[in-house]
Design a protein around this motif. Structure first.
Motif, PDB file in Angstrom:
ATOM      1  N   MET A  95      13.818   6.380   1.740  1.00 12.06           N
ATOM      2  CA  MET A  95      12.754   7.356   1.879  1.00 12.06           C
ATOM      3  C   MET A  95      11.694   6.964   0.860  1.00 12.06           C
ATOM      4  SD  MET A  95      12.100   9.998   3.817  1.00 12.06           S
ATOM      5  CE  MET A  95      13.597  10.922   4.231  1.00 12.06           C
ATOM      6  N   LEU A  96      10.736   6.158   1.299  1.00  9.20           N
ATOM      7  CA  LEU A  96       9.680   5.687   0.416  1.00  9.20           C
ATOM      8  C   LEU A  96       8.718   6.829   0.127  1.00  9.20           C
ATOM      9  CD1 LEU A  96       8.995   2.342   2.327  1.00  9.20           C
ATOM     10  CD2 LEU A  96      10.616   2.736   0.466  1.00  9.20           C
ATOM     11  N   GLY A  97       8.007   6.719  -0.989  1.00  8.87           N
ATOM     12  CA  GLY A  97       7.059   7.784  -1.277  1.00  8.87           C
ATOM     13  C   GLY A  97       6.725   7.887  -2.746  1.00  8.87           C
ATOM     14  N   HIS A  98       6.215   9.060  -3.145  1.00 11.03           N
ATOM     15  CA  HIS A  98       5.739   9.297  -4.512  1.00 11.03           C
ATOM     16  C   HIS A  98       4.772   8.186  -4.915  1.00 11.03           C
ATOM     17  CE1 HIS A  98       8.428  12.672  -5.668  1.00 11.03           C
ATOM     18  NE2 HIS A  98       9.158  12.169  -4.699  1.00 11.03           N
ATOM     19  N   THR A  99       3.928   7.800  -3.962  1.00  9.79           N
ATOM     20  CA  THR A  99       2.997   6.706  -4.187  1.00  9.79           C
ATOM     21  C   THR A  99       1.863   7.148  -5.106  1.00  9.79           C
ATOM     22  OG1 THR A  99       1.970   7.375  -2.126  1.00  9.79           O
ATOM     23  CG2 THR A  99       3.494   5.538  -2.016  1.00  9.79           C
ATOM     24  N   VAL A 100       1.058   6.182  -5.552  1.00 13.25           N
ATOM     25  CA  VAL A 100      -0.047   6.487  -6.463  1.00 13.25           C
ATOM     26  C   VAL A 100      -1.143   7.244  -5.735  1.00 13.25           C
ATOM     27  CG1 VAL A 100      -1.799   5.492  -7.986  1.00 13.25           C
ATOM     28  CG2 VAL A 100       0.492   4.474  -7.890  1.00 13.25           C
ATOM     29  N   SER A 101      -1.510   6.769  -4.553  1.00 14.29           N
ATOM     30  CA  SER A 101      -2.585   7.431  -3.825  1.00 14.29           C
ATOM     31  C   SER A 101      -2.417   7.206  -2.327  1.00 14.29           C
ATOM     32  CB  SER A 101      -3.961   6.919  -4.271  1.00 14.29           C
ATOM     33  OG  SER A 101      -4.088   5.531  -3.995  1.00 14.29           O
ATOM     34  N   MET A 102      -2.944   8.154  -1.593  1.00 17.65           N
ATOM     35  CA  MET A 102      -2.907   8.098  -0.128  1.00 17.65           C
ATOM     36  C   MET A 102      -4.335   8.043   0.392  1.00 17.65           C
ATOM     37  SD  MET A 102       0.060   8.116   1.299  1.00 17.65           S
ATOM     38  CE  MET A 102      -0.216   8.904   2.893  1.00 17.65           C
ATOM     39  N   PRO A 103      -4.609   7.179   1.404  1.00 17.25           N
ATOM     40  CA  PRO A 103      -3.632   6.457   2.227  1.00 17.25           C
ATOM     41  C   PRO A 103      -3.359   5.014   1.783  1.00 17.25           C
ATOM     42  CG  PRO A 103      -5.771   6.314   3.259  1.00 17.25           C
ATOM     43  CD  PRO A 103      -5.975   7.128   2.000  1.00 17.25           C
ATOM     44  N   LEU A 104      -3.952   4.570   0.677  1.00 18.75           N
ATOM     45  CA  LEU A 104      -3.880   3.145   0.337  1.00 18.75           C
ATOM     46  C   LEU A 104      -2.450   2.641   0.239  1.00 18.75           C
ATOM     47  CD1 LEU A 104      -5.341   0.536  -0.373  1.00 18.75           C
ATOM     48  CD2 LEU A 104      -5.360   1.267  -2.771  1.00 18.75           C
ATOM     49  N   ASP A 105      -1.566   3.402  -0.393  1.00 18.40           N
ATOM     50  CA  ASP A 105      -0.206   2.909  -0.589  1.00 18.40           C
ATOM     51  C   ASP A 105       0.620   2.947   0.693  1.00 18.40           C
ATOM     52  OD1 ASP A 105      -0.251   2.139  -3.340  1.00 18.40           O
ATOM     53  OD2 ASP A 105      -0.418   4.248  -3.842  1.00 18.40           O
ATOM     54  N   LEU A 106       0.343   3.886   1.582  1.00 16.75           N
ATOM     55  CA  LEU A 106       1.011   3.883   2.881  1.00 16.75           C
ATOM     56  C   LEU A 106       0.536   2.692   3.722  1.00 16.75           C
ATOM     57  CD1 LEU A 106       2.909   5.111   4.951  1.00 16.75           C
ATOM     58  CD2 LEU A 106       1.069   6.678   5.625  1.00 16.75           C
ATOM     59  N   ILE A 107      -0.730   2.360   3.626  1.00 12.61           N
ATOM     60  CA  ILE A 107      -1.249   1.175   4.315  1.00 12.61           C
ATOM     61  C   ILE A 107      -0.542  -0.072   3.795  1.00 12.61           C
ATOM     62  CG2 ILE A 107      -3.290  -0.291   4.602  1.00 12.61           C
ATOM     63  CD1 ILE A 107      -4.956   2.315   4.576  1.00 12.61           C
ATOM     64  N   GLY A 108      -0.289  -0.129   2.482  1.00 10.03           N
ATOM     65  CA  GLY A 108       0.443  -1.256   1.911  1.00 10.03           C
ATOM     66  C   GLY A 108       1.846  -1.375   2.484  1.00 10.03           C
TER      67      GLY A 108
END
Length: 447
Positions: free
Chosen positions: A403-416
């Motif tokens: 379960m990926l997540g807790h990224t730095v910012s959206m949507p850039l990290d989901l695009i990554g």
């Protein structure tokens, strides 16, 4: 021989909290809960062939720090939130395959209402709904539902197990072919295939049947996150898949073994129940870029917000800290206040020593790394991240995924994730190249 494939979910619960909403790479000109953000998130995640989008939830506002909720509101710590149900409906209308995991608490909800709601959502999404069931642990949540304090740990899980029993009985109260819709005769349903429930237990009394048509999946996929011995037993009883905590690999292996034993004791095949490990992560073209993005988390929130987060999760007001103290003294003070030291204090003591004397400022610098998940966020190139995921996947039995997540910012990290990590996992034969399942349950059952 084909390699076993991972399943990937994306947890967007905190993407608008803890300062992440203003980090570089976040949506320009949009703020929570703008539905266009969620619709675009769903499109990106489906482009990356992810299994599901997931949201945790809670109804309380952190109010332990200084005895009020002001810091939580001012700095966006576990606040604000929305019920994700209507948001999931909107996301489902712009996608065809990706599933949606919604969190509800068996501590407060009634099984008839939730069974009916999940049935309706499964129809709307054409069979793409999962229910994440939690046994609530925070006083502010209990207060919002009329309780004076927490309910006993054992009772919370016993209620959850009975809750699921009732829901399953309700979902099964109409057989899959109960609906007729016969235009020639006017008959709508076959009464022989609709059954009463007549449940009377410790926590619930429900007659049934559910007054809804059978849904595409029959019932939603059931997810449960329980890491304590009692929680693992509950998972083995109620869950199709388990949401595993982000922790050291040896502890993940230990939980996998404990879950397997509990499943066998319940007569269930451990091969059929995966664990989706919570994995905060940042992926970029290079390790240097990924690490720089991860370290931006340390600029996201001030000390007051750190204090609100730590206080809420321990039940102890860290604004009362003296100017200098040892972790052993702090641990004793927290216990004396009938709060929980939680993992952070234990991990920090193991890292720097329980007798190390800290200043308040030093403590909050350590706390900032905890509150932002900076130290537990893996960051690297697609190859480095894929190496780490494969290591965990293989060590924990190649059942489930992340379960990926807790990224730095959206949507850039989901695009990554969609454009960098997924292609790397596909090259290794570790992730799907197309959706094949008709429903979320079928997608999560793929190997």
């Amino acid at each position: 021989m084909a390699r076993r494939r991972m399943h990937l979910g994306f947890d967007f619960s905190y993407s608008h909290m803890g300062g992440r909403w203003r980090m570089p790479g976040s949506w320009p000109g949009r703020t929570f809960p703008d539905i266009a953000m969620f619709e675009e998130m769903a499109r990106i995640a489906e482009r990356g062939l992810l299994d599901l989008l997931f949201s945790g939830d809670g109804t309380g506002v952190p109010d332990t720090w200084r005895g009020n909720r002001d810091a939580a509101v001012e700095w966006g710590m576990n606040w604000p939130r929305q019920d994700i149900q209507p948001i999931a409906v909107a996301m489902s209308r712009v996608t065809r395959h990706i599933g949606f995991g919604l969190t509800y608490s068996s501590s407060f909800m009634h099984p008839y209402y939730i069974a009916r709601l999940m049935n309706s959502l499964d129809h709307i999404t054409s069979g793409r709904i999962a229910m994440n069931l939690v046994a609530s642990t925070r006083r502010s949540d209990f207060a919002n539902f009329g309780h004076d304090g927490l309910v006993d740990h054992e009772a919370r899980y016993a209620r959850m197990e009975e809750f699921v029993d009732v829901c399953k009985a309700l979902w099964a109260s109409a057989e899959p072919d109960a609906m007729l819709w016969d235009r020639a005769t006017g008959r709508v349903g076959d009464p022989r295939k609709v059954h009463d429930v007549h449940h009377e237990g410790r926590f619930f009394k429900v007659d049934g049947p559910l007054n809804t048509p059978p849904s595409p999946q029959g019932r939603p996929v059931l997810i449960q996150a329980g890491g304590s011995p009692r929680g693992v037993r509950a998972s083995a009883t109620v869950a199709d898949h388990v949401f595993g905590a982000d922790m050291a690999l040896e502890l993940q292996v230990k939980q996998r073994h404990a879950l397997d034993a509990a499943l066998r004791a319940n007569g269930r095949d451990p091969e059929t129940v995966g664990i989706l490990w919570q994995t905060p992560m940042v992926v970029a073209e290079t390790e240097r870029e990924a690490l720089a993005r991860r370290d931006m988390l340390l600029t996201a929130i001030p000390d007051e917000a750190v204090g609100a987060y730590l206080s809420y999760n321990s039940g102890y007001d860290f604004s009362t800290l003296p100017e200098r103290f040892t972790l052993r003294e702090l641990h004793a003070e927290i216990i004396a206040g009938q709060a929980s030291p939680a993992g952070f204090i234990h991990e920090l003591a193991a890292q720097i020593g329980a007798e190390t004397r800290l200043t308040r400022a030093e403590f909050f610098e350590h706390g900032r790394r905890e509150a932002t998940a900076c130290d537990t966020t893996i960051a690297g190139s697609p190859g480095q991240i894929a190496d780490r995921l494969e290591e965990i996947f293989e060590a924990t039995g190649e059942r489930g995924g992340f379960m990926l997540g807790h990224t730095v910012s959206m949507p850039l990290d989901l695009i990554g994730i969609a454009d960098l990590l997924v292609p790397e996992l596909q090259r290794r034969g570790r992730f799907r190249t197309e959706y094949r399942g008709r429903t979320l349950g079928e997608t999560l059952a793929e190997n």
